[in-house]
Scaffold this active site. Structure first.
Site, PDB file in Angstrom:
ATOM      1  N   ASN A 100      36.411  55.247  43.862  1.00  0.00           N
ATOM      2  CA  ASN A 100      35.215  54.989  43.034  1.00  0.00           C
ATOM      3  C   ASN A 100      33.912  55.032  43.835  1.00  0.00           C
ATOM      4  OD1 ASN A 100      35.819  52.592  44.341  1.00  0.00           O
ATOM      5  ND2 ASN A 100      35.179  51.290  42.650  1.00  0.00           N
ATOM      6  N   ASP A 311      41.480  44.355  49.024  1.00  0.00           N
ATOM      7  CA  ASP A 311      40.573  44.714  47.916  1.00  0.00           C
ATOM      8  C   ASP A 311      39.122  44.495  48.358  1.00  0.00           C
ATOM      9  OD1 ASP A 311      39.535  45.613  45.584  1.00  0.00           O
ATOM     10  OD2 ASP A 311      40.449  44.097  44.296  1.00  0.00           O
TER      11      ASP A 311
HETATM   12 ZN    ZN Z   1      41.001  47.266  40.822  1.00  0.00          ZN
END
Ligand code: ZN
Lengths: 437, 312
Positions: A100, A311
């Site tokens: 992303n 993350d």
């Molecule tokens: Zn995610």
């Protein structure tokens, strides 16, 4: 450079090693691993420079399979250089970066750009993850063949769920041709929007829109069913709820090619961290309840959850020092993931080798990363030296990451990486100066 | 009387003694509004900024009148005139406001926690005039004042709050305030408008309004936002008014000395039958009168009373 890492405790879950060993490194490769001899013959390897590792732990180089490096497109949050600086400081020798970016990593050109920047940085190895759908729009298939040729190791629209079930089916079918695992960000947007935190007692008190656990769980269930149809490896990203853990457990019992990861915040914090409208605790999926936290810990212990991933989601103060509803979701994690994982060991939930397996063997197996995940003779010397006794206080100002958004600021933790080596090259070194490196 | 706070961010966290101090102060200041010359010099030279990021003529006017009755200067800043519409962040606005050295900033904001964010950034006293779905403390205080006035005491009273509980800051602040003062609370409305986990706030729940009405000493109706229909929270206004609105039929089971409250503005004929809004049970206009007194009390306590500490 020739190195002798002397007398450390080598924990290598892939090769089932947990022993005091000497590691000899030559030309970027592991020349030899030997049990610590009772008496060393000083002359044999006299041309090796010694890294004294007595009292320290040596592990295969840590791998973070879920990082947002933000470059290209969001360089004000992080760049590949600062991101990999943070990675090696956190003990990671490899990171897999999500698609992303801006532009999205849905073409060969973007993948190549990322790899080029990573080579320039010469720190942690970067393994790009390609998009499932062009622009992460969830409308069509990206060119998986081209992406694979360019170097992606998995496919994910992370940040956005694939809402269209038919597209998810086609993605998992088509990915089989290129042996690429699909990493799924499980979230039913119709259930989660406009939520900004976990739906529970705290969201009720605070008057914030909640994200029910079912928003995640229904999608975990759907994707497991599609996995059963297509038999392509499916990896569930950032598992946060008890029922999600159970769904993965059941899928594994059936023998499906399903794996799962969680992030340190889901086994370290609960929804109550949001009280006071603290945007540092705003993330997606949101922090859940105590029961969920315990279930995630149990899932790690019994092997249902294969991987702990950071993350790592850097955001600038512009996006965090605002009203809770407007604040960006996510926290930086590369520099706190290892100590928070070791915290599970201090709590008696994981053994040391189990903790290390979640950061080495697990991700290497799922992403099929050659030369990573274990330490073996004539293999590349990617390794991490950990001081398990090192006590420190998390200080966001000391982060290498360009962004400082972390709810763990001020936490006292024990155990941190002190030296990181990629292909025999020291890329991070915080060992005592007396070690004369 | 003790009140050492620098801000009023919410009812949550206020002690029973603090709430009583506010109510008692308001009761003593209420009389000023009935004088010929409705003004005392108490806060002369102080500046109150009304920063309304979300439109609300009523609350805003109430604060403005309250400040003026105490001789404070007031400045209004609304979302249309503020630079927020030009992309300025709350932080920017806050710093600009602070640079003008006001003593109190009254803030109404569409997002929960905005007053809290503001209070962490700047020095003036902050009064929360409603933040998102979170809290509306001055409304709850004026409701408490009205109940105490009409019923003699709050402790032990049975209060039914009826309507869209999930999206109501008035409901949240009232639940907290009423529980703190020892009242019992039951919420009623369609299940789509009762938030899950509301029982964690120590209230009873029913989906049948007649049950709540029969039980109540005080009926507190909430305004239903008409656009909620688009969010699939109820099928039609007609069905809502019939099953969850308060009408003479539903009132048949009510206690004889029940009072009906509403924070306004009323959707007449939707959540509240016109006959009841203007009828003998209604104390809706008393709420408005008390609103000025409560806001005077808060300005007085935050500014006039001695501040022994700046802590919130
Ligand atoms: Zn995610």
């Amino acid at each position: 450079m020739k190195w002798l890492i002397r007398g450390g405790r080598v924990i290598d879950p892939q090769n089932q090693v947990d022993d005091l060993m000497d590691i000899y490194i030559h030309q970027g490769k592991i020349l030899d691993l030997q049990p610590v001899p009772p008496k060393r013959n000083a002359t044999t390897f006299s041309d090796f420079r010694v890294i004294p590792a007595e009292g320290l732990v040596i592990t295969p180089g840590l791998i973070d399979m879920h990082t947002h490096l933000r470059e290209p497109g969001y360089e004000y949050k992080e760049t590949i250089l600062t991101g990999t600086q943070a990675a090696v400081a956190g003990g990671f020798t490899a990171v897999a970066c999500m698609a992303n970016t801006l532009p999205v990593n849905d073409t060969q050109a973007v993948t190549e750009y990322i790899l080029h920047k990573a080579r320039e940085a010469r720190l942690a190895r970067v393994f790009p993850i390609g998009a499932i759908s062009p622009g992460l729009k969830g409308e069509a298939l990206a060119e998986y063949g081209e992406l694979k040729n360019a170097g992606v190791v998995a496919l994910s629209d992370d940040g956005h769920p694939v809402m269209n079930s038919q597209l998810m089916r086609r993605a998992m079918e088509y990915a089989r041709a290129f042996e690429l695992p699909i990493i799924s960000h499980c979230e039913d947007l119709f259930l989660s929007r406009p939520g900004v935190m976990h739906e529970g007692p705290t969201s009720t008190w605070l008057g914030l829109h909640g994200i029910p656990s079912a928003a995640e769980e229904t999608m975990v269930y759907r994707d497991i069913q599609i996995c059963q149809m297509t038999q392509n490896p499916l990896h569930i990203a950032h598992v946060s709820t008890a029922a999600s853990v159970q769904l993965v457990r059941d899928a594994k019992k059936k023998g499906l090619p399903v794996s799962a990861e969680t992030a340190p915040h889901y086994f370290s914090l609960t929804e109550e961290a949001v009280i006071g409208f603290d945007t540092q605790a705003k993330m997606n999926p949101p922090l859940r309840t105590k029961e969920d936290l315990w279930a995630v810990q149990k899932g790690l212990k019994d092997g249902t959850i294969d991987v702990i991933a950071s993350d790592h989601a850097p955001h600038s103060p512009l996006e965090k020092e605002v009203e809770f509803d407007l604040a960006a979701m996510g926290i930086v994690g590369l520099e706190t993931t290892l100590p928070l994982t070791l915290n599970l060991m201090h709590l008696g939930i994981l053994t040391f080798p189990q903790a290390i397996a979640k950061l080495t063997q697990g991700p290497a197996r799922i992403l099929k990363l050659n030369g990573f995940g274990g330490l073996q003779r004539s293999g590349p010397a990617h390794l991490t030296i950990i001081d398990p006794e090192l006590e420190f206080q998390v200080d966001i100002h000391s982060f290498r990451s360009k962004s400082k958004n972390s709810p763990f600021h001020g936490w006292k933790l024990k155990g941190q990486a002190v030296l990181t080596m990629v292909e025999g090259r020291i890329v991070y070194n915080q060992m005592a100066p007396t070690s004369d490196l | 009387m003790k009140f050492n706070r620098h801000h009023l961010l919410g009812i949550k966290g206020l002690t029973r003694e603090e709430i009583e101090t506010i109510l008692t102060t308001a009761e003593s200041l209420k009389e000023i509004s009935f004088r010929d010359i409705k003004k005392v010099p108490t806060l002369r030279g102080k500046t109150v900024v009304n920063f309304f990021h979300e439109p609300s003529t009523r609350t805003r006017t109430s604060f403005e009148i309250a400040a003026k009755r105490l001789s404070a200067d007031t400045v209004g800043l609304s979302s249309s005139t503020s630079s927020l519409v030009k992309g300025e962040t709350l932080t920017d606005t806050a710093r600009n406001l602070e640079a003008m050295n006001p003593d109190v900033i009254v803030i109404r904001h569409s997002m929960a926690g905005a007053p809290h964010l503001l209070s962490r950034m700047i020095k003036p006293s902050i009064i929360n005039a409603g933040d998102g779905m979170h809290e509306h403390p001055t409304q709850a205080l004026l409701d408490l004042m009205t109940i105490r006035e009409k019923k003699g005491r709050i402790e032990g009273q049975q209060i039914a709050i009826i309507g869209d509980i999930a999206h109501s800051r008035v409901a949240r602040s009232n639940i907290i305030g009423l529980k703190t003062m020892g009242a019992q609370v039951m919420v009623a409305g369609p299940p789509t408008m009762i938030p899950p986990f509301i029982d964690s706030m120590g209230v009873g729940v029913t989906y049948r309004i007649e049950e709540a009405v029969a039980w109540a000493d005080v009926i507190m109706m909430l305004r239903v936002q008409l656009e909620r229909q688009k969010q699939m929270l109820f099928p039609s206004l007609r069905e809502y008014s019939r099953f969850f609105g308060l009408n003479p039929e539903a009132m048949k089971k009510a206690k004889r000395d029940v009072i009906i409250m509403h924070p306004g503005p009323i959707n007449r004929g939707v959540e509240l039958h016109p006959e009841l809004a203007d009828g003998p049970y209604s104390v809706i206009l008393d709420q408005v009168t008390n609103g000025v007194a409560i806001r005077m009390a808060l300005l007085y306590l935050l500014l006039g009373g001695k501040k022994s500490e700046m802590a919130d």
